[in-house]
Write an enzyme that holds these catalytic residues in place. Sequence first.
Site, PDB file in Angstrom:
ATOM      1  N   ASP A  42      -7.105   3.808  -1.734  1.00 29.15           N
ATOM      2  CA  ASP A  42      -5.950   4.579  -2.214  1.00 29.15           C
ATOM      3  C   ASP A  42      -6.200   6.058  -1.943  1.00 29.15           C
ATOM      4  OD1 ASP A  42      -3.587   3.697  -4.506  1.00 29.15           O
ATOM      5  OD2 ASP A  42      -3.912   5.847  -4.152  1.00 29.15           O
ATOM      6  N   TYR A 161      13.828   5.381   2.746  1.00 25.46           N
ATOM      7  CA  TYR A 161      13.013   4.300   2.171  1.00 25.46           C
ATOM      8  C   TYR A 161      13.449   2.949   2.749  1.00 25.46           C
ATOM      9  CZ  TYR A 161      10.746   1.472  -1.483  1.00 25.46           C
ATOM     10  OH  TYR A 161       9.964   0.559  -2.162  1.00 25.46           O
ATOM     11  N   LYS A 165      11.325   0.276   5.000  1.00 22.56           N
ATOM     12  CA  LYS A 165      11.040  -1.081   4.522  1.00 22.56           C
ATOM     13  C   LYS A 165      11.637  -2.150   5.443  1.00 22.56           C
ATOM     14  CE  LYS A 165       8.508  -0.020   0.921  1.00 22.56           C
ATOM     15  NZ  LYS A 165       7.069  -0.379   0.915  1.00 22.56           N
TER      16      LYS A 165
HETATM   17  P1  NAD Z   1       2.933   2.945  -7.431  1.00 26.68           P
HETATM   18  O1  NAD Z   1       3.413   4.318  -7.178  1.00 26.68           O
HETATM   19  O2  NAD Z   1       2.643   2.489  -8.800  1.00 26.68           O
HETATM   20  O3  NAD Z   1       1.640   2.674  -6.542  1.00 26.68           O
HETATM   21  C1  NAD Z   1       1.580   3.082  -5.197  1.00 26.68           C
HETATM   22  C2  NAD Z   1       0.159   3.432  -4.850  1.00 26.68           C
HETATM   23  O4  NAD Z   1       0.136   3.842  -3.474  1.00 26.68           O
HETATM   24  C3  NAD Z   1      -0.378   4.623  -5.665  1.00 26.68           C
HETATM   25  O5  NAD Z   1      -1.647   4.306  -6.189  1.00 26.68           O
HETATM   26  C4  NAD Z   1      -0.470   5.753  -4.651  1.00 26.68           C
HETATM   27  O6  NAD Z   1      -1.541   6.656  -4.907  1.00 26.68           O
HETATM   28  C5  NAD Z   1      -0.712   4.965  -3.375  1.00 26.68           C
HETATM   29  N1  NAD Z   1      -0.387   5.749  -2.178  1.00 26.68           N
HETATM   30  C6  NAD Z   1       0.691   6.553  -1.969  1.00 26.68           C
HETATM   31  N2  NAD Z   1       0.599   7.145  -0.771  1.00 26.68           N
HETATM   32  C7  NAD Z   1      -0.557   6.715  -0.204  1.00 26.68           C
HETATM   33  C8  NAD Z   1      -1.197   6.975   1.026  1.00 26.68           C
HETATM   34  N3  NAD Z   1      -0.692   7.834   1.929  1.00 26.68           N
HETATM   35  N4  NAD Z   1      -2.372   6.338   1.297  1.00 26.68           N
HETATM   36  C9  NAD Z   1      -2.920   5.494   0.388  1.00 26.68           C
HETATM   37  N5  NAD Z   1      -2.352   5.221  -0.801  1.00 26.68           N
HETATM   38  C10 NAD Z   1      -1.185   5.819  -1.094  1.00 26.68           C
HETATM   39  O7  NAD Z   1       4.008   1.981  -6.739  1.00 26.68           O
HETATM   40  P2  NAD Z   1       4.268   0.392  -6.817  1.00 26.68           P
HETATM   41  O8  NAD Z   1       5.541   0.211  -7.496  1.00 26.68           O
HETATM   42  O9  NAD Z   1       3.061  -0.330  -7.237  1.00 26.68           O
HETATM   43  O10 NAD Z   1       4.548   0.151  -5.273  1.00 26.68           O
HETATM   44  C11 NAD Z   1       3.678  -0.542  -4.407  1.00 26.68           C
HETATM   45  C12 NAD Z   1       4.456  -0.924  -3.171  1.00 26.68           C
HETATM   46  O11 NAD Z   1       5.534  -1.783  -3.545  1.00 26.68           O
HETATM   47  C13 NAD Z   1       5.089   0.243  -2.423  1.00 26.68           C
HETATM   48  O12 NAD Z   1       5.006   0.012  -1.031  1.00 26.68           O
HETATM   49  C14 NAD Z   1       6.538   0.184  -2.877  1.00 26.68           C
HETATM   50  O13 NAD Z   1       7.397   0.784  -1.949  1.00 26.68           O
HETATM   51  C15 NAD Z   1       6.736  -1.292  -3.001  1.00 26.68           C
HETATM   52  N6  NAD Z   1       7.840  -1.717  -3.858  1.00 26.68           N
HETATM   53  C16 NAD Z   1       7.861  -1.395  -5.180  1.00 26.68           C
HETATM   54  C17 NAD Z   1       8.910  -1.841  -5.962  1.00 26.68           C
HETATM   55  C18 NAD Z   1       9.003  -1.542  -7.437  1.00 26.68           C
HETATM   56  O14 NAD Z   1      10.050  -1.824  -8.010  1.00 26.68           O
HETATM   57  N7  NAD Z   1       8.000  -1.026  -8.076  1.00 26.68           N
HETATM   58  C19 NAD Z   1       9.944  -2.593  -5.387  1.00 26.68           C
HETATM   59  C20 NAD Z   1       9.881  -2.903  -4.047  1.00 26.68           C
HETATM   60  C21 NAD Z   1       8.819  -2.474  -3.284  1.00 26.68           C
END
Ligand code: NAD
Length: 256
Positions: A42, A161, A165
């Site tokens: 991360d 976004y 995706k």
């Molecule tokens: P979150 O923000 O809780 O966690 C994301 C993590 O990615 C964080 O720890 C952040 O530090 C890390 N990160 C960001 N940029 C980075 C980089 N350049 N290099 C390495 N790490 C990096 O988000 P989440 O909700 O757990 O999301 C995880 C994934 O799921 C993402 O790709 C998000 O787009 C996708 N997603 C989330 C949801 C939702 O509803 N939460 C829905 C659909 C998709």
Amino acid sequence: MAMDEQGVFAGKTAFVTGGASGIGRATALAFARAGASVVVADVSEQGAQETARLIEEIGGQALAVRCDVTRAEDVKAALDKTIETFGRLDAAFNNAGIEHRPMAAADISETDWDRITSVNLRGVFLCMKYEIPLMLKQGGGAIVNTSSGAGIKGFRGGAAYVASKHGVIGLTRSAALDYAAQNIRINAVCPGIIGTPMIERLIGSADAVREHLIAQEPVGRMGRPEEIANAVLWLCSDAASFVIGHAMVIDGGQTV
Ligand code: NAD
């Protein structure tokens, strides 16, 4: 088979990006519960270390690595450390991603466009670029990339976004075909609205936004990060041996 069943991933190594928070942290913990050694990568070093600590607390083996997925040298170094520490790479969850506040397409700055696509799409590409040769060398592996409901439909205000995706699904499908005959299975997950710090940032202190989001979910609640982790573990397990290039929607019916 319960995917967190002790032993399903015994002797295996899993690499998880975005492992410091939300879906990534839950999946890193699930891999560890199922017996894998886990590399938590991360951009937040502190968060990655906290996930590693949580894994060690339940008796698992973990390595925290600071890694910005937009930088090839970081990705390469994190994977080199994975091999150095655990000797192999069996499963990779390319999950790091960032959101943006709602904005009509023409209002997105070039800087924001580049930032979003760089983490969400280029990051997944770079991870696969350096994971695949390691898996080829050892005779196979499984990769899961994080797309979204935003990977299969448009959302007003979400052009950058959503484009990133959708891109993850195209990348997943094509790469899956490239390596299907070499025992590397590449799939994607498309989470719905999952209760993570990302969603909490979008909601802020506005109860109306929370209600609006929950109203999009036919099950009447947000998903839990563990509900995505279960799907990722299944996709990475031998139980999914004939699943190739699939974009699995796990969204409580949001996009049905
Ligand atoms: P979150 O923000 O809780 O966690 C994301 C993590 O990615 C964080 O720890 C952040 O530090 C890390 N990160 C960001 N940029 C980075 C980089 N350049 N290099 C390495 N790490 C990096 O988000 P989440 O909700 O757990 O999301 C995880 C994934 O799921 C993402 O790709 C998000 O787009 C996708 N997603 C989330 C949801 C939702 O509803 N939460 C829905 C659909 C998709």
